[in-house]
Design an enzyme around this catalytic site. Structure first.
Site, PDB file in Angstrom:
ATOM      1  CG  ASN B 394      -2.381   6.759   6.299  1.00  0.00           C
ATOM      2  OD1 ASN B 394      -2.313   6.877   5.086  1.00  0.00           O
ATOM      3  ND2 ASN B 394      -1.473   6.119   6.994  1.00  0.00           N
ATOM      4  CG  ASP B 395      -5.477   2.952   5.930  1.00  0.00           C
ATOM      5  OD1 ASP B 395      -4.342   3.047   5.430  1.00  0.00           O
ATOM      6  OD2 ASP B 395      -5.736   2.257   6.923  1.00  0.00           O
TER       7      ASP B 395
END
Lengths: 100, 465
Positions: B394-395
């Protein structure tokens, strides 16, 4: 004046840091996990000190407190040596090239 | 009994073999040979120690027995451990090195005659400093690794534990340690030595509890480094070059890995160590964003998109490890390849919980290593790729790292997933990642969210391919 042997050991230490620096930068990122497990295994060469400690019998008995700490350290280091090298081996076996 | 000079030469040989062991890791082909070098070096070091002590009485039998016990436990663990558990295994092993260093230092302190360090109550000054530093670093490594192990294993929550004045306490304890070492050198009192060990155990715990789960790659590398410095400290005490060389190698190796990991997050080492990233920014993910529309897809949509693509890049993250989706992923890729799709894998330096974590999992699933690429190697290819399949990451894909200077991850190098024609996100929910910030990519037109467990979704895609 004679040079203190400590200076020689310090020289080995500092040169080894440089060797380590260059060798580790050349490790391919995909092998960083095996790098950690193998460094872990080789740092268990501390077992050398553990063996000396365990076998010391200045007082005639080999079960003085200091011996017992030596034996315990042997067990811990041995777990690491065998575990570290074998798990590294297991990981490295998995890295395969594309089948042509 | 072997002469001290001869054994010193043999220790040098094992030191060199350890260097070659690390050198071998520069490519997968030479790595296995490198591991054999390491094993040889260790064997030499142990045999030489036996011969130089020259005591083959009952004590020797006990040493062999304990060696055998430890060795069997280690071998058993090494064969049984699943690859997904590698981060906690490494953390656990670090703790053992740390504790072994503490024990050897204690033993040397109790019986300095054996190691030629003077006599009890009258230990040489340099040796005393070396052994107390070795013991202190070893103790920090031990308790710190135990905390890291508990966090990685999920026994302890991965959330950072912070409290007011935390860093001041650590600093204070560090100063106390230095003061105690000074006092120990003057007084030679064993109580002081024990206090140093105990306070160091405490520091290890306090140092690691404020660091959150996704920062574990840095923590593990840092503890790796510490275990090396502890070994070097003991090596100085024992005047053993194999230990000094190894300690220096391991110490710098861990330090370099920590540096690479920090750079992968664009954070300074101190910023990571002082901890508490995820804890602070929860509020910034505002509610307005959650009402934005997302495109929600299923396995058939994903299969259709990828089958008709000419190139697909897979972006794995920690979620893949948690779901153990690597094998299903490989099957999916095999199916895609049969359809003539070109597939490669993109690995972010801090994906997963330890350096190289994703690479090991993919290797386990029989993914050839020449299909797996690092961030710099592959980042330009996203612009020409049809589908990016983000599984459990994600990040590391969040474009906000490039656009918003206010964001906590601003400046972090990211995989340019947003440049590919379409993005498939396998995720359980819209929840933000570790950094606690929303990912804009979820709401883009060319993004299709696949809300499911990573493994289940991938298996379903395989079925519909």
């Amino acid at each position: 004046m004679e040079i203190d042997p400590f200076i020689f050991r310090l020289s080995i230490f500092i040169l080894s840091i440089f060797v380590g620096y260059y060798v580790v930068w050349s490790v391919t990122p995909s092998l960083h996990t095996p790098l950690m497990s193998v460094t872990n295994a080789i740092s268990s060469v501390i077992i050398v000190g553990a063996i000396i400690a365990a076998l010391a019998n200045s007082s005639g008995s080999i079960f003085e407190t200091s011996n017992i700490f030596g034996f315990l350290a042997i067990v811990l280091a041995a777990v690491n040596i065998f575990g570290g090298f074998l798990v590294t081996q297991r990981m490295l076996q998995m890295y395969k090239k594309k089948k042509k | 009994m072997m002469s001290a000079n001869l054994s010193a030469l043999f220790y040098l040989v094992s030191g060199i073999l350890f260097i070659l062991a690390l050198r071998g890791l520069s490519s997968p082909e030479t790595s296995r040979q490198g591991n054999y070098f390491g094993i040889t070096g260790m064997t030499i070091a142990i045999l030489v120690t036996f011969f130089s002590v020259g005591n083959f009485g009952t004590g020797f039998i006990y040493v062999l027995i304990f060696l055998f016990i430890g060795g069997s436990v280690g071998a058993f663990i090494a064969f049984k451990i699943p690859m997904t558990a590698m981060p906690e295994l490494v953390a656990g092993f670090h703790s053992l090195v740390g504790l072994a260093a503490v024990f050897v230092a204690i033993s040397a302190f109790l019986q300095p005659e054996v190691f030629n360090l003077g006599s009890s109550g009258n230990i040489k000054l340099a040796s005393l400093i070396e052994m107390s530093l070795g013991a202190a670093i070893g103790a920090i490594t031990f308790s710190g690794s135990i905390i890291a192990f508990l966090k990685l294993r999920g026994i302890m929550s991965g959330a950072p534990i912070t409290f007011k004045g935390q860093h001041l306490i650590n600093l204070f304890l560090g100063i106390i340690i230095l003061f105690l070492i000074y006092y120990l050198c003057r007084s030679q009192l064993s109580n002081i030595f024990w206090s140093i060990v105990l306070i160091s155990f405490l520091i290890g715990v306090l140092l690691i509890i404020p660091i959150g789960g996704a920062d574990m790659p840095v923590v593990i590398s840092m503890l790796n480094s510490y275990s090396g410095w502890a070994a070097a400290g003991i090596g100085f005490t024992l005047e053993n070059s194999a230990l000094i060389i190894t300690g220096a190698l391991v110490g710098s190796s861990g330090a370099i890995l920590s540096y690479i990991m920090c750079k992968g997050m664009n954070r300074s080492f101190f910023n990571v160590i002082l901890g508490g990233w995820g804890a602070t920014d929860q509020t910034s993910s505002s509610q307005t964003k959650e009402q934005k529309p997302v495109k929600n897809g299923n396995a058939d949509d994903a299969a259709f998109l990828m089958k008709n693509a000419s190139s697909v890049i897979i972006v794995p993250g920690y979620g893949m490890a948690v779901a153990q989706a690597q094998h299903a992923l490989r099957e999916m890729v095999d199916a895609l390849k049969k359809n003539g799709v070109k597939v490669s894998y993109a690995i972010h330096p801090v994906a997963g919980r330890m350096p190289g974590h994703m690479n090991v999992l993919l290797a386990e699933a029989n993914v050839p290593y020449d299909e797996v690429f690092e961030l710099e190697e592959i980042n330009n290819d996203f612009a020409n790729c049809d589908v990016a399949y983000v599984i459990g990451a994600n990040d590391v894909t969040n474009p906000v790292a490039k656009s918003d200077p206010q964001s906590p991850i601003y400046g972090m190098p990211i995989l340019d997933v947003e440049k590919s024609k379409s993005v498939l996100f396998v995720k359980r929910s819209l929840s933000p990642g570790y950094a606690g910030i929303d990912n804009d990519l979820f709401y883009r037109d060319n993004t299709l969210m696949l809300f499911a467990d990573a493994k289940k979704m991938t298996e379903e895609i395989v079925k519909s391919l």
